[in-house]
Design a protein around this motif. Sequence first.
Motif, short mmCIF file in Angstrom:
data_model
loop_
_atom_site.label_atom_id
_atom_site.label_comp_id
_atom_site.label_asym_id
_atom_site.label_seq_id
_atom_site.Cartn_x
_atom_site.Cartn_y
_atom_site.Cartn_z
N UNK A 107 -1.48 -1.10 -5.49
CA UNK A 107 -0.59 -2.23 -5.26
C UNK A 107 0.79 -2.05 -5.89
N UNK A 108 0.85 -1.61 -7.14
CA UNK A 108 2.13 -1.50 -7.84
C UNK A 108 3.06 -0.46 -7.22
N UNK A 109 2.61 0.77 -6.99
CA UNK A 109 3.52 1.74 -6.36
C UNK A 109 3.88 1.36 -4.93
N UNK A 110 2.95 0.77 -4.19
CA UNK A 110 3.25 0.36 -2.82
C UNK A 110 4.32 -0.73 -2.79
N UNK A 111 4.26 -1.64 -3.77
CA UNK A 111 5.25 -2.70 -3.83
C UNK A 111 6.65 -2.12 -4.09
N UNK A 112 6.71 -1.12 -4.97
CA UNK A 112 8.01 -0.51 -5.26
C UNK A 112 8.53 0.31 -4.08
N UNK A 115 8.50 -2.81 -0.84
CA UNK A 115 8.85 -4.23 -0.93
C UNK A 115 9.96 -4.54 -1.91
N UNK A 116 10.09 -3.78 -2.98
CA UNK A 116 11.04 -4.14 -4.03
C UNK A 116 11.73 -2.90 -4.58
N UNK A 117 13.01 -2.98 -4.90
CA UNK A 117 13.70 -1.83 -5.49
C UNK A 117 13.36 -1.63 -6.97
#
Length: 219
Positions: A107-112, A115-117
């Motif tokens: 979840x964390x690496x996928x979000x970066x 989804x988010x810079x």
Amino acid sequence: MRLERLAPLTGPLGLAAIIAALASDTLPGGDVTDADLATYTQTHGYGTWLLMGVGFGVGGVLLLVFAAVLATRLERAGAGPVATRIAQVAGTAWGTLALAAGACWSAAPMAHLFLSPRPPTAAVYNLFGGLSYGILVLFCALAAATLAAAVTAVALRTSLLPRWLAVVGVPATLLMLANPLLPMAVITLWFTAVAICLALREPAKDPVTGAAIMAGAVA
């Protein structure tokens, strides 16, 4: 050897995928800070991090297949509908939880990446990492122990497994509940032995098929 004979080996393969993912962990541990995490991602990127999540997911998919195979073998061995359904539900839960652990880990690496810079912080890393590991060692173990209990109960009164392995299933089921102390050890050993025995044995013929053939012949 027919594919049906090899199908039980999806269980050990699923466990191997999960163990390989855990063994490949190079992420920082202990009291991780934002600076530690930033240094790691700048040096190594997200490759290993994401591959670990994929490993958990592949393991989960293989365990779902293993659950279906076990339920079929139990039914053909003469297990009642309750034991068969318990085994199928527990095995399905095991595979689904492994998939959930992979999703949490990724979840964390996928979000970066999508989804988010902003890169993940240490707090986010610890939250999702702890959630993923907790699912693997606690809740997957509960599902595995339930599955082992159902298989053992059937094996003790049928010829599904060798007698010694059915008897060993009793303490093994209890030890699986202590999985956080010996992560994956008892689960891997017992289910691998079960899978190998099932792969070496000719599957029992489906009594329903025979009944259907006889009914068709009479008609």
